[in-house]
Scaffold this motif. Structure first.
Motif, PDB file in Angstrom:
ATOM      1  N   ILE B  88       0.870  -1.175   0.000  1.00 22.38           N
ATOM      2  CA  ILE B  88       0.000   0.000   0.000  1.00 22.38           C
ATOM      3  C   ILE B  88       0.907   1.225   0.000  1.00 22.38           C
ATOM      4  O   ILE B  88       1.680   1.436   0.927  1.00 22.38           O
ATOM      5  N   ASP B  89       0.838   1.986  -1.084  1.00 19.57           N
ATOM      6  CA  ASP B  89       1.683   3.174  -1.212  1.00 19.57           C
ATOM      7  C   ASP B  89       1.020   4.330  -0.459  1.00 19.57           C
ATOM      8  O   ASP B  89       0.047   4.913  -0.921  1.00 19.57           O
ATOM      9  N   PHE B  90       1.549   4.631   0.734  1.00 19.85           N
ATOM     10  CA  PHE B  90       0.946   5.661   1.575  1.00 19.85           C
ATOM     11  C   PHE B  90       0.943   7.025   0.882  1.00 19.85           C
ATOM     12  O   PHE B  90       0.041   7.818   1.068  1.00 19.85           O
ATOM     13  N   PHE B  91       1.972   7.283   0.075  1.00 17.59           N
ATOM     14  CA  PHE B  91       2.141   8.636  -0.436  1.00 17.59           C
ATOM     15  C   PHE B  91       1.189   8.971  -1.588  1.00 17.59           C
ATOM     16  O   PHE B  91       1.026  10.121  -1.948  1.00 17.59           O
ATOM     17  N   LYS B 122      -3.715  -7.058   2.032  1.00 18.26           N
ATOM     18  CA  LYS B 122      -4.717  -6.265   1.301  1.00 18.26           C
ATOM     19  C   LYS B 122      -5.144  -5.065   2.122  1.00 18.26           C
ATOM     20  O   LYS B 122      -5.090  -5.072   3.354  1.00 18.26           O
ATOM     21  N   LEU B 123      -5.540  -4.035   1.410  1.00 15.44           N
ATOM     22  CA  LEU B 123      -6.117  -2.852   2.030  1.00 15.44           C
ATOM     23  C   LEU B 123      -7.538  -3.240   2.427  1.00 15.44           C
ATOM     24  O   LEU B 123      -8.310  -3.705   1.592  1.00 15.44           O
ATOM     25  N   ALA B 124      -7.850  -3.112   3.726  1.00 14.81           N
ATOM     26  CA  ALA B 124      -9.157  -3.567   4.203  1.00 14.81           C
ATOM     27  C   ALA B 124     -10.164  -2.429   4.298  1.00 14.81           C
ATOM     28  O   ALA B 124     -11.361  -2.637   4.094  1.00 14.81           O
ATOM     29  N   ASN B 125      -9.691  -1.219   4.621  1.00 19.60           N
ATOM     30  CA  ASN B 125     -10.632  -0.108   4.792  1.00 19.60           C
ATOM     31  C   ASN B 125      -9.907   1.238   4.791  1.00 19.60           C
ATOM     32  O   ASN B 125      -8.736   1.315   5.143  1.00 19.60           O
ATOM     33  N   LEU B 126     -10.633   2.270   4.388  1.00 20.64           N
ATOM     34  CA  LEU B 126     -10.140   3.655   4.459  1.00 20.64           C
ATOM     35  C   LEU B 126     -11.182   4.472   5.206  1.00 20.64           C
ATOM     36  O   LEU B 126     -12.378   4.318   4.966  1.00 20.64           O
ATOM     37  N   GLU B 127     -10.715   5.306   6.115  1.00 22.97           N
ATOM     38  CA  GLU B 127     -11.660   6.069   6.921  1.00 22.97           C
ATOM     39  C   GLU B 127     -11.018   7.404   7.298  1.00 22.97           C
ATOM     40  O   GLU B 127      -9.818   7.460   7.556  1.00 22.97           O
ATOM     41  N   VAL B 128     -11.825   8.453   7.335  1.00 25.58           N
ATOM     42  CA  VAL B 128     -11.314   9.758   7.776  1.00 25.58           C
ATOM     43  C   VAL B 128     -11.758   9.982   9.217  1.00 25.58           C
ATOM     44  O   VAL B 128     -12.923   9.757   9.551  1.00 25.58           O
ATOM     45  N   SER B 142      -5.249  -2.438   7.105  1.00 29.21           N
ATOM     46  CA  SER B 142      -4.791  -3.503   6.219  1.00 29.21           C
ATOM     47  C   SER B 142      -4.893  -4.841   6.931  1.00 29.21           C
ATOM     48  O   SER B 142      -4.965  -4.902   8.164  1.00 29.21           O
ATOM     49  N   GLU B 143      -4.934  -5.884   6.132  1.00 23.85           N
ATOM     50  CA  GLU B 143      -4.997  -7.238   6.684  1.00 23.85           C
ATOM     51  C   GLU B 143      -3.991  -8.091   5.925  1.00 23.85           C
ATOM     52  O   GLU B 143      -3.972  -8.066   4.692  1.00 23.85           O
ATOM     53  N   THR B 144      -3.173  -8.808   6.667  1.00 27.13           N
ATOM     54  CA  THR B 144      -2.171  -9.655   6.037  1.00 27.13           C
ATOM     55  C   THR B 144      -2.354 -11.082   6.534  1.00 27.13           C
ATOM     56  O   THR B 144      -2.350 -11.322   7.744  1.00 27.13           O
ATOM     57  N   GLN B 145      -2.522 -11.975   5.612  1.00 23.64           N
ATOM     58  CA  GLN B 145      -2.686 -13.388   5.961  1.00 23.64           C
ATOM     59  C   GLN B 145      -1.368 -14.112   5.690  1.00 23.64           C
ATOM     60  O   GLN B 145      -0.795 -13.982   4.613  1.00 23.64           O
TER      61      GLN B 145
END
Lengths: 138, 164
Positions: B88-91, B122-128, B142-145
């Motif tokens: 996940i590219d934070f920038f 995987k990216l699981a959610n985005l929230e402000v 994020s969630e990593t299995q």
């Protein structure tokens, strides 16, 4: 005396750990954990400058919550879950205390389980990293 | 400080997309390095004989040690040590400050030195969210299995990063 599931009572506290991680300890943690974000060792990094200091890795605190429970458990069971939230920054060379108290004890699917509330406190006694650990005893 | 963060549709499209698999190793040396980094004194994480006496097949992974990602220059992130492909590219969200928000690990099995796990993130959610100190923040979950060689899930990591 090793801890046993039968003897645990809700409200029991775990022997606390006190640690005062300095930059050298954080560098060791970075090497062990793989997080080389400069905000944990480089005072000249832009984010460290903005904060006014480097800060302790959140995951150093998370791992210390695991250490607290591991020391108490003495390998008499398996840690199933360790979770925490980073609610406050911790700074190097400040003492932090890692604490825990048994929240719940139950049996499920033949497993003898315990849930422990865990947290780190900063040198002002303020909890900065509340979390939970679930343990299954042998 | 971010004035107002709006979650764009193209960001939402990233939710649920899985990264290519990547290997994470657990070795006697990497376990000792992590245990030293946290400050453990329990010999079970350092001395193979002590680990065997405690019932393990080799040094066990201390809780919260998620293995050491295989590092390959050009394919690995120089700062966080994980794979760059599918990370996940934070920038891309246009914010420059990153903090850790929270972490959870759930284990389904014991991990010992000698194990290699395969991770898919995987990216699981985005929230402000709004913080008094930092203003508007973007919370990235994020969630990593992690699975073993037999394809069995060994642990799941759930993490939140805070961008501001």
């Amino acid at each position: 005396m090793a801890v046993t599931w039968e003897n645990i009572k809700v409200g029991d506290t775990l022997p606390e750990i006190k640690k005062t991680p300095g930059v050298t300890q954080l560098v060791k943690y970075a090497a062990g954990g793989g997080d080389f974000n400069p905000m944990h060792h480089d005072y000249n990094f832009f984010q460290s400058k903005a904060i006014g200091s480097i800060i302790v890795h959140g995951r150093f605190k998370w791992s210390s919550l695991g250490e607290l429970v591991s020391n108490w458990l003495g390998h008499q069971g398996r840690i199933k879950k360790v979770s925490c939230q980073y609610r406050g920054m911790d700074f190097p060379d400040k003492q932090m205390t890692v604490k825990g108290a048994v929240e719940k004890k139950w049996e499920e699917n033949g497993e003898k389980l315990v849930e422990i509330n865990v947290w780190t406190e900063n040198d002002q006694g303020k909890p900065t990293t509340p979390g939970k650990v679930v343990v299954a005893f042998k | 400080m971010a004035e107002k963060i709006e979650i764009k549709d193209e960001w939402k499209a990233l939710i649920g997309k899985e990264s290519p698999p990547w290997k994470y190793e657990f070795t006697t040396t990497s376990i000792r390095a992590f245990a030293r980094g946290v400050g453990y004194t329990d010999p079970v994480y350092f001395d193979v004989e002590a680990a065997k006496k405690a019932g393990y097949r080799n040094l066990p992974a201390p809780p919260c040690y998620l293995g050491t990602a295989v590092f390959i220059p050009g394919k690995s992130d120089d700062t966080f040590s994980g794979p760059t492909e599918g990370a996940i590219d934070f920038f891309q969200f246009g914010l420059i400050n990153v903090l850790d928000g929270g972490t959870e690990i759930e284990y389904f099995d014991t991990i010992c030195a000698g194990d290699t796990l395969t991770a898919v993130r995987k990216l699981a959610n985005l929230e402000v969210r709004e913080s008094k100190a930092l203003g508007q923040m973007l919370i990235i979950s994020s969630e990593t299995q992690y699975t073993n060689d037999a394809g069995k899930p060994v642990m799941i990591e759930r993490a939140q990063a805070i961008l501001y």
